[in-house]
Design a protein around this motif. Structure first.
Motif, PDB file in Angstrom:
ATOM      1  N   ASP A  28       0.760  -1.698  -0.075  1.00 65.43           N
ATOM      2  CA  ASP A  28       0.488  -0.007   0.010  1.00 65.43           C
ATOM      3  C   ASP A  28       0.846   1.159  -0.226  1.00 65.43           C
ATOM      4  O   ASP A  28       0.294   1.969  -0.693  1.00 65.43           O
ATOM      5  CB  ASP A  28      -0.874  -0.256   1.509  1.00 65.43           C
ATOM      6  CG  ASP A  28      -0.505  -0.230   2.509  1.00 65.43           C
ATOM      7  OD1 ASP A  28       0.896  -0.627   2.381  1.00 65.43           O
ATOM      8  OD2 ASP A  28      -0.504   0.302   3.831  1.00 65.43           O
ATOM      9  N   PRO A  37      -1.941   1.562  -9.183  1.00 63.88           N
ATOM     10  CA  PRO A  37      -3.635   0.839  -8.145  1.00 63.88           C
ATOM     11  C   PRO A  37      -3.514  -0.132  -7.250  1.00 63.88           C
ATOM     12  O   PRO A  37      -1.711  -0.918  -7.158  1.00 63.88           O
ATOM     13  CB  PRO A  37      -4.719  -0.123  -9.087  1.00 63.88           C
ATOM     14  CG  PRO A  37      -4.525   1.164 -10.191  1.00 63.88           C
ATOM     15  CD  PRO A  37      -2.793   1.483 -10.393  1.00 63.88           C
TER      16      PRO A  37
ATOM     17  N   THR B  48     -10.522  -2.641  -1.490  1.00 64.27           N
ATOM     18  CA  THR B  48     -10.972  -2.212  -2.188  1.00 64.27           C
ATOM     19  C   THR B  48     -12.406  -2.512  -2.768  1.00 64.27           C
ATOM     20  O   THR B  48     -12.236  -4.205  -2.686  1.00 64.27           O
ATOM     21  CB  THR B  48     -10.299  -2.297  -4.171  1.00 64.27           C
ATOM     22  OG1 THR B  48      -9.976  -3.063  -4.297  1.00 64.27           O
ATOM     23  CG2 THR B  48      -8.770  -1.571  -3.034  1.00 64.27           C
ATOM     24  N   ARG B  78     -12.898   4.936  -9.049  1.00 63.75           N
ATOM     25  CA  ARG B  78     -12.106   4.772  -8.602  1.00 63.75           C
ATOM     26  C   ARG B  78     -12.177   5.900  -7.161  1.00 63.75           C
ATOM     27  O   ARG B  78     -11.600   5.842  -6.193  1.00 63.75           O
ATOM     28  CB  ARG B  78     -10.834   5.313  -9.092  1.00 63.75           C
ATOM     29  CG  ARG B  78      -9.947   5.271  -8.842  1.00 63.75           C
ATOM     30  CD  ARG B  78      -9.047   3.911  -7.627  1.00 63.75           C
ATOM     31  NE  ARG B  78      -8.768   3.000  -9.456  1.00 63.75           N
ATOM     32  CZ  ARG B  78      -7.475   3.174 -10.193  1.00 63.75           C
ATOM     33  NH1 ARG B  78      -7.138   4.181 -10.471  1.00 63.75           N
ATOM     34  NH2 ARG B  78      -7.645   2.078 -11.621  1.00 63.75           N
ATOM     35  N   LYS B  79     -13.111   6.733  -7.081  1.00 66.68           N
ATOM     36  CA  LYS B  79     -13.669   8.343  -6.065  1.00 66.68           C
ATOM     37  C   LYS B  79     -13.686   7.206  -4.896  1.00 66.68           C
ATOM     38  O   LYS B  79     -13.465   7.272  -3.740  1.00 66.68           O
ATOM     39  CB  LYS B  79     -14.303   8.985  -6.368  1.00 66.68           C
ATOM     40  CG  LYS B  79     -13.688   9.729  -7.779  1.00 66.68           C
ATOM     41  CD  LYS B  79     -14.795  10.738  -7.315  1.00 66.68           C
ATOM     42  CE  LYS B  79     -14.199  12.307  -9.096  1.00 66.68           C
ATOM     43  NZ  LYS B  79     -15.493  13.206  -9.261  1.00 66.68           N
ATOM     44  N   ARG B  80     -14.858   6.132  -5.662  1.00 64.96           N
ATOM     45  CA  ARG B  80     -15.938   5.509  -4.383  1.00 64.96           C
ATOM     46  C   ARG B  80     -14.386   3.793  -4.048  1.00 64.96           C
ATOM     47  O   ARG B  80     -15.106   3.082  -3.070  1.00 64.96           O
ATOM     48  CB  ARG B  80     -16.432   4.331  -5.608  1.00 64.96           C
ATOM     49  CG  ARG B  80     -17.658   5.747  -4.942  1.00 64.96           C
ATOM     50  CD  ARG B  80     -18.419   5.890  -6.036  1.00 64.96           C
ATOM     51  NE  ARG B  80     -19.931   6.855  -6.366  1.00 64.96           N
ATOM     52  CZ  ARG B  80     -19.892   8.024  -6.619  1.00 64.96           C
ATOM     53  NH1 ARG B  80     -18.616   8.095  -7.738  1.00 64.96           N
ATOM     54  NH2 ARG B  80     -20.512   8.725  -6.262  1.00 64.96           N
ATOM     55  N   ASN B  81     -13.582   4.171  -4.086  1.00 65.98           N
ATOM     56  CA  ASN B  81     -12.577   3.081  -3.611  1.00 65.98           C
ATOM     57  C   ASN B  81     -12.920   1.723  -4.293  1.00 65.98           C
ATOM     58  O   ASN B  81     -13.035   0.372  -4.214  1.00 65.98           O
ATOM     59  CB  ASN B  81     -12.257   2.294  -2.385  1.00 65.98           C
ATOM     60  CG  ASN B  81     -11.353   1.437  -1.643  1.00 65.98           C
ATOM     61  OD1 ASN B  81     -10.747   1.620  -2.750  1.00 65.98           O
ATOM     62  ND2 ASN B  81     -11.241   1.001  -0.915  1.00 65.98           N
ATOM     63  N   GLU B  83     -12.769  -0.898  -8.337  1.00 64.44           N
ATOM     64  CA  GLU B  83     -12.236  -0.738  -9.193  1.00 64.44           C
ATOM     65  C   GLU B  83     -12.576  -2.269  -9.914  1.00 64.44           C
ATOM     66  O   GLU B  83     -13.586  -2.395  -9.825  1.00 64.44           O
ATOM     67  CB  GLU B  83     -10.106  -2.124  -9.091  1.00 64.44           C
ATOM     68  CG  GLU B  83      -9.292  -0.996  -8.023  1.00 64.44           C
ATOM     69  CD  GLU B  83      -8.578  -0.044  -8.993  1.00 64.44           C
ATOM     70  OE1 GLU B  83      -8.564  -0.324 -10.075  1.00 64.44           O
ATOM     71  OE2 GLU B  83      -8.087   0.607  -8.534  1.00 64.44           O
ATOM     72  N   PRO B 147     -14.317  -4.980   0.020  1.00 62.70           N
ATOM     73  CA  PRO B 147     -12.891  -4.829   0.670  1.00 62.70           C
ATOM     74  C   PRO B 147     -12.826  -6.250   1.164  1.00 62.70           C
ATOM     75  O   PRO B 147     -11.489  -5.902   1.169  1.00 62.70           O
ATOM     76  CB  PRO B 147     -12.965  -3.613   1.248  1.00 62.70           C
ATOM     77  CG  PRO B 147     -14.019  -2.904   0.518  1.00 62.70           C
ATOM     78  CD  PRO B 147     -14.830  -3.370   0.483  1.00 62.70           C
ATOM     79  N   GLN B 176     -22.462   1.407  -0.362  1.00 61.48           N
ATOM     80  CA  GLN B 176     -21.217   2.237   0.777  1.00 61.48           C
ATOM     81  C   GLN B 176     -22.470   2.641   2.212  1.00 61.48           C
ATOM     82  O   GLN B 176     -21.761   3.013   3.307  1.00 61.48           O
ATOM     83  CB  GLN B 176     -20.320   2.677  -0.130  1.00 61.48           C
ATOM     84  CG  GLN B 176     -19.433   1.557  -0.749  1.00 61.48           C
ATOM     85  CD  GLN B 176     -18.264   2.654  -1.466  1.00 61.48           C
ATOM     86  OE1 GLN B 176     -18.486   4.030  -1.451  1.00 61.48           O
ATOM     87  NE2 GLN B 176     -17.101   2.048  -2.117  1.00 61.48           N
TER      88      GLN B 176
END
Lengths: 76, 226
Positions: A28, A37, B48, B78-81, B83, B147, B176
């Protein structure tokens, strides 16, 4: 993420990852440093570990090996 | 069969699926896959959110529009984590050629990896093949994996129908919000709108919620802002 190119040199992404491992770092931390990523960093580091360019210790921290260093900074 | 062909439903010839679907709330089946971004494992996405989606085939029209739509929402995800990870029963070379073609013809970069599942291993693991539609292509499936690697939502669309990517963002927002505030979300909910307070399980909870200042139509249906 291929770490070794067709002619045996490090790929650009492999160079970025290896350069981020001095000092050793967790995936990380590397991801934040190289702005890739996290999944790509994890898969790339694993691939480079399999190639002997990176060592992953018990805590998950990754360090560049002598082989990795020699490819990152080849003697001129 | 191209993704525009209308397939007759061959119910008489369809045997039971070779595997069951993943189940909501259960760990997502683990995999290691060859992708356009190298070899990845499910656990590489730990920490993620992951939207794993399949498409029928490269170089087909509906899939091409979908890929551009997924590329368009990638920054919001991506702003919301979150992929994105695509999949079809095509080779890495086909995926790469298609991605380059989309760039050339439409000026769109595909920023996410695409699994080359030539042996159908992952497609089978996730129940992505609907033999009534096609035995050789994956349906338009979406798996939302959290995640912690838990399957949180699944969407299945047929070969003929492109998905609505706004709905995928809405779904992520709802999941979320549920995780963050321990609430549920009503029909057609969008961020900023009131959410559902989980129904009470005891009389004590009923009495407590009626005093809590929620917007209640009755004891079992209360909303609040978050």
């Amino acid at each position: 993420m291929a770490c070794i190119g067709a002619s045996g040199e490090l790929t650009d992404s492999a160079r970025r990852l290896l350069a981020a491992l001095d000092p050793p770092a967790a995936p990380d931390q590397v991801a934040a440093h190289v702005e890739l990523p996290l999944y790509r960093v994890r898969s790339g580091l694993r691939e480079m570990a399999e190639a002997g360019l990176v060592e992953i210790n018990d805590t998950g921290a990754c360090a560049i090996t002598a082989l990795g260093r020699s490819l990152l900074h080849p003697a001129t | 069969m191209s993704d525009l062909a209308i397939a007759p439903v061959e119910t008489a010839h369809v045997s039971a699926p070779s595997t069951s679907l993943p189940r909501l709330g259960m760990p997502a089946p683990r995999f290691e896959a060859v992708t356009t971004h190298g070899k990845v494992r499910l656990e590489d996405f730990q920490g993620t959110w992951l939207v794993l989606f399949s498409h029928p085939a490269d170089f087909t029209p509906v899939c091409t529009t979908e890929f551009m739509a997924f590329a368009a929402i990638a920054p919001e995800l991506r702003k919301r984590n979150v992929e994105l990870l695509g999949l079809s029963i095509d080779s890495p070379t086909s995926h790469i050629a298609w991605v380059l073609n989309i760039k050339e013809k439409f000026g769109v970069d595909i920023p996410f990896p695409i699994i080359a599942d030539l042996n159908k291993e992952i497609a089978t693991l996730y129940g992505m093949i609907s033999p009534g539609e096609s035995k050789t292509e994956t349906s338009r499936c979406v798996f939302v994996i959290d995640p912690n690697g838990i399957v949180r939502a699944m969407i299945y669309y047929p070969l003929t129908t492109g998905r609505n990517t706004d709905e995928i963002i809405r779904l992520i927002d709802a999941l979320q919000t549920t995780d963050k505030h321990k609430v549920a979300t009503p029909a057609n909910w969008k961020p900023g709108e009131k959410v559902i307070v989980p129904p009470p399980a005891t009389m004590e909870e009923v009495e407590a919620r009626l005093k809590a200042g929620f917007e209640c139509k009755d004891w079992y249906i209360c909303k609040k802002s978050v």
